[in-house]
Design a protein around this motif. Structure first.
Motif, PDB file in Angstrom:
ATOM      1  N   GLU A  14       3.972   5.102  -2.173  1.00 16.80           N
ATOM      2  CA  GLU A  14       4.462   3.740  -2.432  1.00 16.80           C
ATOM      3  C   GLU A  14       3.424   2.706  -2.020  1.00 16.80           C
ATOM      4  O   GLU A  14       3.200   1.713  -2.719  1.00 16.80           O
ATOM      5  CB  GLU A  14       5.775   3.508  -1.692  1.00 16.80           C
ATOM      6  CG  GLU A  14       6.973   4.209  -2.315  1.00 16.80           C
ATOM      7  CD  GLU A  14       8.246   3.967  -1.533  1.00 16.80           C
ATOM      8  OE1 GLU A  14       8.234   3.101  -0.615  1.00 16.80           O
ATOM      9  OE2 GLU A  14       9.262   4.630  -1.813  1.00 16.80           O
ATOM     10  N   TRP A  15       2.796   2.931  -0.871  1.00 11.33           N
ATOM     11  CA  TRP A  15       1.756   2.014  -0.419  1.00 11.33           C
ATOM     12  C   TRP A  15       0.575   2.008  -1.391  1.00 11.33           C
ATOM     13  O   TRP A  15       0.043   0.951  -1.748  1.00 11.33           O
ATOM     14  CB  TRP A  15       1.277   2.403   0.982  1.00 11.33           C
ATOM     15  CG  TRP A  15       2.145   1.901   2.086  1.00 11.33           C
ATOM     16  CD1 TRP A  15       3.060   2.612   2.808  1.00 11.33           C
ATOM     17  CD2 TRP A  15       2.196   0.567   2.599  1.00 11.33           C
ATOM     18  NE1 TRP A  15       3.662   1.810   3.735  1.00 11.33           N
ATOM     19  CE2 TRP A  15       3.157   0.556   3.639  1.00 11.33           C
ATOM     20  CE3 TRP A  15       1.519  -0.603   2.289  1.00 11.33           C
ATOM     21  CZ2 TRP A  15       3.452  -0.599   4.361  1.00 11.33           C
ATOM     22  CZ3 TRP A  15       1.815  -1.760   3.004  1.00 11.33           C
ATOM     23  CH2 TRP A  15       2.764  -1.744   4.035  1.00 11.33           C
TER      24      TRP A  15
ATOM     25  N   ASP B  22       0.748  -5.153   4.078  1.00 13.53           N
ATOM     26  CA  ASP B  22       1.711  -5.677   3.097  1.00 13.53           C
ATOM     27  C   ASP B  22       1.216  -6.960   2.435  1.00 13.53           C
ATOM     28  O   ASP B  22       1.766  -7.367   1.400  1.00 13.53           O
ATOM     29  CB  ASP B  22       3.063  -5.935   3.767  1.00 13.53           C
ATOM     30  CG  ASP B  22       2.955  -6.921   4.925  1.00 13.53           C
ATOM     31  OD1 ASP B  22       2.016  -6.805   5.738  1.00 13.53           O
ATOM     32  OD2 ASP B  22       3.817  -7.804   5.031  1.00 13.53           O
TER      33      ASP B  22
ATOM     34  N   LEU C  27       1.349   0.011  -4.519  1.00 13.45           N
ATOM     35  CA  LEU C  27       1.281  -1.434  -4.309  1.00 13.45           C
ATOM     36  C   LEU C  27      -0.119  -1.957  -4.604  1.00 13.45           C
ATOM     37  O   LEU C  27      -0.297  -2.999  -5.237  1.00 13.45           O
ATOM     38  CB  LEU C  27       1.665  -1.784  -2.864  1.00 13.45           C
ATOM     39  CG  LEU C  27       3.130  -1.981  -2.520  1.00 13.45           C
ATOM     40  CD1 LEU C  27       3.274  -2.241  -1.025  1.00 13.45           C
ATOM     41  CD2 LEU C  27       3.731  -3.132  -3.313  1.00 13.45           C
ATOM     42  N   TYR C  28      -1.105  -1.232  -4.131  1.00 14.23           N
ATOM     43  CA  TYR C  28      -2.496  -1.655  -4.298  1.00 14.23           C
ATOM     44  C   TYR C  28      -3.002  -1.377  -5.713  1.00 14.23           C
ATOM     45  O   TYR C  28      -3.674  -2.219  -6.317  1.00 14.23           O
ATOM     46  CB  TYR C  28      -3.375  -0.964  -3.255  1.00 14.23           C
ATOM     47  CG  TYR C  28      -3.300  -1.635  -1.901  1.00 14.23           C
ATOM     48  CD1 TYR C  28      -4.347  -2.420  -1.437  1.00 14.23           C
ATOM     49  CD2 TYR C  28      -2.181  -1.496  -1.080  1.00 14.23           C
ATOM     50  CE1 TYR C  28      -4.281  -3.050  -0.202  1.00 14.23           C
ATOM     51  CE2 TYR C  28      -2.109  -2.130   0.155  1.00 14.23           C
ATOM     52  CZ  TYR C  28      -3.158  -2.903   0.582  1.00 14.23           C
ATOM     53  OH  TYR C  28      -3.079  -3.544   1.802  1.00 14.23           O
TER      54      TYR C  28
ATOM     55  N   SER D 160      -1.750  -3.916  -8.240  1.00 13.02           N
ATOM     56  CA  SER D 160      -2.089  -5.308  -7.998  1.00 13.02           C
ATOM     57  C   SER D 160      -3.100  -5.771  -9.044  1.00 13.02           C
ATOM     58  O   SER D 160      -3.727  -4.951  -9.727  1.00 13.02           O
ATOM     59  CB  SER D 160      -2.666  -5.478  -6.594  1.00 13.02           C
ATOM     60  OG  SER D 160      -3.906  -4.801  -6.466  1.00 13.02           O
TER      61      SER D 160
END
Length: 217
Positions: free
Chosen positions: A93-94, A59, A97-98, A101
């Motif tokens: 979803e994970w 996270d 996130l990356y 970024s």
């Protein structure tokens, strides 16, 4: 690990006579630093492998990577992760996130590797493993990284401190602990783990920048 044994003893879960420490090991015929030389990329490659969950520090890793470097820096972050208990949407979803970024274009997702030989071959291509875990029973990917002669960045806390030290790794010092809670796997007040705060992020950023400097020189 001895660390895990101490946790049991401090919480009166079992007497010492009923606890045996049986540390995990590394097959040095597979994980070693003497792989045949190959054409290495000019970019500095950071790598992490493990179960997808907050305990592993996923996270915060993408934020730390983005703080350490800019689009102009010749760096990459390779990720090989899995969690069979997550739904496909949770997994996506994970990934989002990356990808969303600031340095999402420098992040590469590698399908889960099925054999030790595949993992060792991949480790042979990277420059540094980064394991910002809040707590570990042992942390097998970290010791595999070290066994392949690679740089490693890791939290100075819990199980992997039994083989990971300032003599062989770039440690992120831990100053505080908090209740272990992630809303999914850890939901009851049954223990604690290390805090990955601003100080820890700054240490990790400094380590990553220095390792990148070494590679580029």
């Amino acid at each position: 690990s001895k660390w895990a044994k101490q946790v049991l003893l401090e919480n009166d879960i079992l007497p010492s006579s009923q606890i045996s420490v049986i540390p995990l090991g590394v097959d040095r015929t597979v994980f070693h630093e003497n792989y045949p030389k190959h054409e290495r990329k000019n970019s500095t490659i950071f790598f992490v492998q493990g179960k997808i969950e907050i305990r592993k520090g996923y996270d915060v890793l993408y934020e730390i990577f983005s703080k350490a470097f800019t689009q102009k820096d010749n760096v990459e972050l390779w990720i090989s992760w899995t969690n069979p208990f997550l739904s496909q949407e949770e997994h996506n979803e994970w990934i989002r996130l990356y990808q969303n970024s600031p340095l999402g274009g420098k992040i590469k997702f590698i399908p889960w590797l099925n054999t030790q030989q595949e993992v060792a071959q991949l480790l042979n291509q990277v420059d540094c493993g980064i394991y910002l875990s809040r707590a570990e029973g042992w942390n097998l990917p970290l010791i595999e990284t070290l066994s392949c002669g690679k740089h490693a960045i890791a939290t100075n806390y819990s199980g992997h401190t039994e083989f990971c030290s300032k003599d062989n790794a770039w440690l992120v010092d831990i100053t505080d602990r908090e209740i272990a809670y992630d809303g999914k796997w850890f939901t009851a007040n049954v223990g604690g783990w290390s805090v990955i705060g601003n100080s820890q992020a700054e240490q990790a950023v400094e380590h990553m920048r220095y390792i990148h400097k070494l590679k580029q020189e």
